[in-house]
Design a protein around this motif. Structure first.
Motif, PDB file in Angstrom:
ATOM      1  N   PRO A 565       1.073  -1.158   0.083  1.00 39.07           N
ATOM      2  CA  PRO A 565       0.105  -0.110   0.006  1.00 39.07           C
ATOM      3  C   PRO A 565       0.950   1.225  -0.161  1.00 39.07           C
ATOM      4  CG  PRO A 565      -0.905  -1.496   1.687  1.00 39.07           C
ATOM      5  CD  PRO A 565       0.516  -2.119   1.142  1.00 39.07           C
ATOM      6  N   GLU A 567       0.289   5.793   0.340  1.00 40.46           N
ATOM      7  CA  GLU A 567      -0.613   6.762   0.390  1.00 40.46           C
ATOM      8  C   GLU A 567      -0.467   7.868  -0.773  1.00 40.46           C
ATOM      9  OE1 GLU A 567      -2.588   7.214   2.628  1.00 40.46           O
ATOM     10  OE2 GLU A 567      -2.043   5.503   3.802  1.00 40.46           O
ATOM     11  N   LYS A 568      -1.560   8.529  -1.088  1.00 40.01           N
ATOM     12  CA  LYS A 568      -1.621   9.072  -2.232  1.00 40.01           C
ATOM     13  C   LYS A 568      -0.678  10.506  -2.200  1.00 40.01           C
ATOM     14  CE  LYS A 568      -4.656  11.989  -5.220  1.00 40.01           C
ATOM     15  NZ  LYS A 568      -6.254  12.357  -5.663  1.00 40.01           N
ATOM     16  N   GLU A 569      -0.409  11.328  -0.676  1.00 38.00           N
ATOM     17  CA  GLU A 569       0.298  12.161  -0.664  1.00 38.00           C
ATOM     18  C   GLU A 569       1.784  11.642  -0.634  1.00 38.00           C
ATOM     19  OE1 GLU A 569      -1.678  10.999   3.289  1.00 38.00           O
ATOM     20  OE2 GLU A 569      -2.179  11.332   1.068  1.00 38.00           O
ATOM     21  N   ASP A 570       2.136  10.244  -0.575  1.00 36.29           N
ATOM     22  CA  ASP A 570       3.607   9.933  -0.845  1.00 36.29           C
ATOM     23  C   ASP A 570       4.106   9.679  -2.093  1.00 36.29           C
ATOM     24  OD1 ASP A 570       3.874  10.339   2.074  1.00 36.29           O
ATOM     25  OD2 ASP A 570       3.223   8.299   2.360  1.00 36.29           O
ATOM     26  N   THR A 586       6.877   4.370   0.655  1.00 39.97           N
ATOM     27  CA  THR A 586       6.042   3.526   1.527  1.00 39.97           C
ATOM     28  C   THR A 586       6.805   3.599   3.036  1.00 39.97           C
ATOM     29  OG1 THR A 586       7.111   1.449   0.913  1.00 39.97           O
ATOM     30  CG2 THR A 586       5.418   2.136  -0.454  1.00 39.97           C
ATOM     31  N   LYS A 587       6.197   2.789   3.944  1.00 42.18           N
ATOM     32  CA  LYS A 587       6.757   2.713   5.209  1.00 42.18           C
ATOM     33  C   LYS A 587       8.300   2.347   5.190  1.00 42.18           C
ATOM     34  CE  LYS A 587       2.384   1.794   7.415  1.00 42.18           C
ATOM     35  NZ  LYS A 587       1.753   0.801   8.447  1.00 42.18           N
ATOM     36  N   GLU A 613      -4.712   3.343  -3.526  1.00 50.30           N
ATOM     37  CA  GLU A 613      -3.887   3.560  -2.341  1.00 50.30           C
ATOM     38  C   GLU A 613      -3.659   1.732  -1.928  1.00 50.30           C
ATOM     39  OE1 GLU A 613      -5.516   6.183   0.290  1.00 50.30           O
ATOM     40  OE2 GLU A 613      -4.489   7.787  -0.483  1.00 50.30           O
ATOM     41  N   LYS A 614      -4.654   1.263  -1.676  1.00 51.22           N
ATOM     42  CA  LYS A 614      -4.924  -0.237  -1.095  1.00 51.22           C
ATOM     43  C   LYS A 614      -4.031  -1.299  -1.983  1.00 51.22           C
ATOM     44  CE  LYS A 614      -8.998   0.692   1.614  1.00 51.22           C
ATOM     45  NZ  LYS A 614     -10.451   0.108   2.029  1.00 51.22           N
TER      46      LYS A 614
END
Length: 635
Positions: A565, A567-570, A586-587, A613-614
C-alpha cells in the motif's frame, strides 16, 4: 473471357493516359454510389471511378473479375463473406440505407425480388431489428441492391478503373498535358488565390503509373471515408515479448484481423481451440457467437476496453438524422464543440439491440468469458500458445489464437491525398478533421476537390461516415458540380480560429474523463530528485523496472504496481514534454521510475495520474499530440 478482360483493362488505361475527365470519384464505395445517383445520366459517360482501396479485396488483392464493376464495395463484400455476416441486419432501416433519391426504392426492390420467387436471398432479407421503425435490410440484401445500382450505372456509360490514387496536384488552367511533361510548379495561393480554383485541373496519379486530368475530384475512399483499421499497441510488441519469454517465430499465423484476413470458412482450423477476441463492438460479439455455435471453439475470451453496456439502435442517434441536433451543431457550435459532439455520438463499445441480446446469451455459457474495461498489455508466443497479460489482472490468459476486431479510427493527416493538398493549400485542422467548405465540402483554396465521409464530419455532423451522411454530402456536392462557377462560401469558424492556425489533437477543451485534482507537479527543478536526495537514510531505495503500458488512440497509460500500500500524498509524478519521473514512498521503501526520453512528445497540461492506495498501484495517463501508434514507450 481472359482476352476480353485484358482488352477492357488496356482500353481503360489508355483512356486514363490520353483523356481528361469531367469528374473523378476516388473509391468504389457506398458513398460514391450515393453521389452517382444524383448526377444527370447524360453526365455519367464523363465520370471515372477509381476502384481505390474500397474496390480491392484484401484476400485477393484486386477488385474482382475484370469488368471493373465487381470492384464496387469489394472490400465490404469480402469481409461479409469471410466473417459469415450475410444474415446479419444492417444497423439502419431500408430508408436510411437506400442510396437512391427515392428512399423507398430499396424496400421495393427487395419486395420485387421476393415476389419473383427466384431464391435471390440465402436468408431473410428484412429484419424487425428495432421496434417502431421500418425494417432493417440484411447485409446480404443491402449488398445485392447496391451492386445492382452500380451495374445500372455501367449500362449508362460509367467507367471504372481498377487502380488506386497515388498523388494529387493542381494544374493551373491552360497548362494542360504540357504541365505533365515538364513537372508541376507549386501554386502560390497567397499571391494568386484564385488560380487554384477557377478553371484549374486536378492531376491524379494512379497506382499503375498512369495519369488523369480531371475538372473535378471527389474523394470517397476507405481511409478518408471510413478511417483506418485499428491495430492495438500490444501487436507491435509481440516479437519482443515472445523473444524475452523464450518463444519466437510462427506467431503471425496465430493472429488474425477481422478487417483483412480472418476467415471463418476455415472451420477446421478453430475446432477445439481457445480463442481470444480483442475488441468491444458488434463484430466481436458476432465472432464470439459464430465461434462457439458454428466453429466448435472450446472457449472464448472477449477483451474489451469499454464496458459493452451501451446500446444504440442505429449507426447514429436518430436526433442527428434531422434538424433536432443538427440545427445547434451548424449554427451555434465552434470547431471544438463540433469535435466533441462527433466523439460523444460515436461512443465506444456500443451495441445494437440484437447484438446486446446475443452478448447476454453468451454470458450464460460457461465457455465464454468477458473482460470489460481491460487492455491487453503484452502477448507472448511460445510453445504454440499465446500468453496474454492484461492491465487489471495478475493472471495470464492462455489461448491458441488471437482475433483482432478493434474497429476503425480516423486521422486526416495520415492520408496521402490530404498531405498532397496541404502542400498546395493549407487547411486548418481541428483534432483529426479538416475544416472544409461548409457548402460544397471542398478543400479550402481548391474548390474542385471535395470529400465525402468522415473527412467531412465537422461540416456534416456525426452521421458523415454513414449513409445518411453520404446522402447529405452527395446533395451538397451535386449542387456544386452543377454550378462550379459559384463563389466559394466563407469558411466556418472564422470567429473561433485565427487564419492559418493549425489546431492539433488535445489542444481543445479537456474531455473531463479523469479527476483533475491529480495534476502532476511541473516545477522547473524536479521535486522528485529533491525528495530522493533528502529522503531518510533508513528507507530502501528501489528502482522501478517492472511496469506495463498500453496505447489507446490519443492516450498512453503506464501501470506501476508496488505490491504494497501507498498513500496518495507520498506519490510524486513529474511529466515533462518528453520525459517522466515517478516517486512513491512507503513505510520501508522509496520507489523511483525515470524515463528520460519518451517515444514521442506529450501534452503536459492534459496528462494526469491516479493512485490506488490499497492496491499499491499508480496509473499515469499521458495525452499524446496525435493518434499515431507508439511502437515503444522509450525514445
Amino acid at each position: 473471357s481472359r482476352g476480353g478482360a485484358g482488352r477492357s483493362r488496356r482500353v481503360s488505361r489508355r483512356m486514363v493516359r490520353d483523356k481528361e475527365a469531367w469528374l473523378v470519384i476516388v473509391g468504389a464505395s457506398e458513398a460514391a454510389l450515393h453521389l452517382l445517383e444524383r448526377l444527370p445520366e447524360k453526365a455519367l459517360r464523363d465520370v471515372v471511378v477509381l476502384s481505390g482501396e474500397e474496390g480491392s479485396s484484401p484476400a485477393r488483392g484486386d477488385g474482382g473479375d475484370g469488368d471493373g464493376f465487381s470492384s464496387f464495395l469489394a472490400r465490404g463484400k469480402d469481409k461479409m463473406k469471410r466473417l459469415r455476416m450475410e444474415s446479419e441486419p444492417a444497423r439502419r432501416t431500408t430508408r436510411m440505407a437506400c442510396s437512391a433519391i427515392d428512399s423507398t426504392k430499396l424496400e421495393r426492390w427487395i419486395a420485387s425480388k421476393a415476389a419473383a420467387g427466384d431464391d435471390a436471398f440465402a436468408s431473410e432479407p428484412l429484419v424487425e431489428a428495432v421496434e417502431g421503425f421500418v425494417r432493417c435490410p440484411s447485409l446480404e440484401a443491402l449488398g445485392k441492391f447496391l451492386d445492382s445500382r452500380a451495374r445500372r450505372f455501367a449500362r449508362k456509360g460509367l467507367r471504372v478503373v481498377d487502380a488506386r490514387l497515388e498523388s494529387v496536384s493542381v494544374v493551373p488552367h491552360g497548362d494542360g498535358p504540357a504541365a505533365l511533361e515538364g513537372g508541376l510548379a507549386r501554386l502560390d495561393l497567397e499571391a494568386e488565390p484564385s488560380r487554384a480554383g477557377k478553371g484549374a485541373l486536378v492531376r491524379v496519379k494512379l497506382s499503375d503509373g498512369s495519369t488523369l486530368l480531371a475538372s473535378q475530384v471527389v474523394v470517397a475512399d476507405t481511409g478518408t471515408c471510413a478511417g483506418r483499421a485499428n491495430v492495438p499497441a500490444f501487436v507491435g510488441r509481440i516479437g519482443m515479448a515472445s523473444c524475452a519469454s523464450g518463444g519466437g517465430a510462427g506467431w503471425h499465423e496465430a493472429i488474425a484481423y477481422a478487417e483483412s484476413d480472418l476467415d471463418l470458412s476455415k472451420s477446421s482450423d478453430y475446432s477445439g481451440k481457445t480463442i481470444c477476441i480483442v475488441g468491444g463492438g458488434m463484430t466481436s460479439v458476432h465472432l464470439a457467437d459464430k465461434a462457439l455455435h458454428e466453429l466448435g471453439v472450446a472457449r472464448i475470451h472477449l477483451i474489451s476496453r469499454g464496458k459493452m453496456d451501451g446500446v444504440k439502435k442505429f449507426d447514429v442517434d436518430v436526433g442527428w438524422l434531422g434538424k433536432k441536433n443538427m440545427k445547434a451543431f451548424l449554427e451555434e457550435m465552434g470547431p471544438w464543440e463540433r469535435l466533441r459532439a462527433c466523439r460523444h455520438s460515436a461512443g465506444k463499445s456500443t451495441l445494437s439491440p440484437r447484438a446486446k441480446g446475443t452478448l447476454d446469451r453468451l454470458l450464460q455459457e460457461p465457455a465464454f468469458a468477458l473482460l470489460t474495461e481491460t487492455v491487453v498489455s503484452t502477448a507472448a508466443w511460445r510453445e504454440n500458445k499465446w500468453t496474454i497479460q492484461v492491465n487489471n489482472s495478475c493472471d495470464a490468459i492462455s489461448c491458441d489464437q488471437i482475433w483482432v476486431a478493434c474497429g476503425r479510427s480516423f486521422d486526416c493527416l495520415s492520408e496521402l491525398v490530404v498531405q498532397d493538398l496541404q502542400e498546395v493549400s493549407k487547411a486548418r485542422i481541428c483534432g483529426a478533421y479538416p475544416l472544409l467548405d461548409s457548402a460544397t465540402l471542398a478543400w479550402p483554396g481548391i474548390p474542385n476537390v471535395m470529400f465525402m465521409g468522415t473527412t467531412a464530419a465537422l461540416a456534416l455532423g456525426p452521421s458523415a461516415k454513414y449513409p445518411s451522411g453520404f446522402r447529405a454530402a452527395s446533395e451538397k456536392i451535386a449542387r456544386a458540380l452543377e454550378n462550379p462557377s459559384a463563389p466559394a462560401s466563407p469558411l466556418d469558424f472564422e470567429d473561433f480560429v485565427s487564419s492559418g492556425e493549425l489546431l492539433c489533437e488535445g489542444e481543445g477543451p479537456n474531455n473531463g474523463r479523469w479527476d483533475e485534482s491529480a495534476k502532476p507537479s511541473m516545477l522547473e527543478e524536479s521535486p522528485i530528485k529533491q525528495r530522493l536526495c533528502n529522503s531518510s537514510q533508513g528507507l530502501e531505495k528501489c528502482t522501478i523496472e517492472s511496469y506495463t503500458w498500453s496505447d489507446s488512440d490519443f492516450e498512453i497509460d503506464i501501470y506501476v504496481k508496488l505490491n504494497e500500500p501507498v498513500e496518495k500524498e507520498d506519490v510524486l509524478v513529474d511529466i515533462g514534454d518528453q520525459a517522466l519521473e515517478v516517486l512513491a514512498e512507503t513505510k520501508g521503501r522509496i520507489y523511483y521510475l525515470n524515463l528520460e526520453k519518451l517515444y514521442k512528445p506529450v501534452q503536459v497540461k492534459k496528462s494526469t495520474y491516479r493512485v490506488f492506495e490499497k492496491k499499491g498501484k499508480i496509473v499515469v495517463r499521458l495525452t499524446k499530440c496525435d493518434n499515431h501508434e507508439w511502437k515503444f514507450l522509450k525514445g
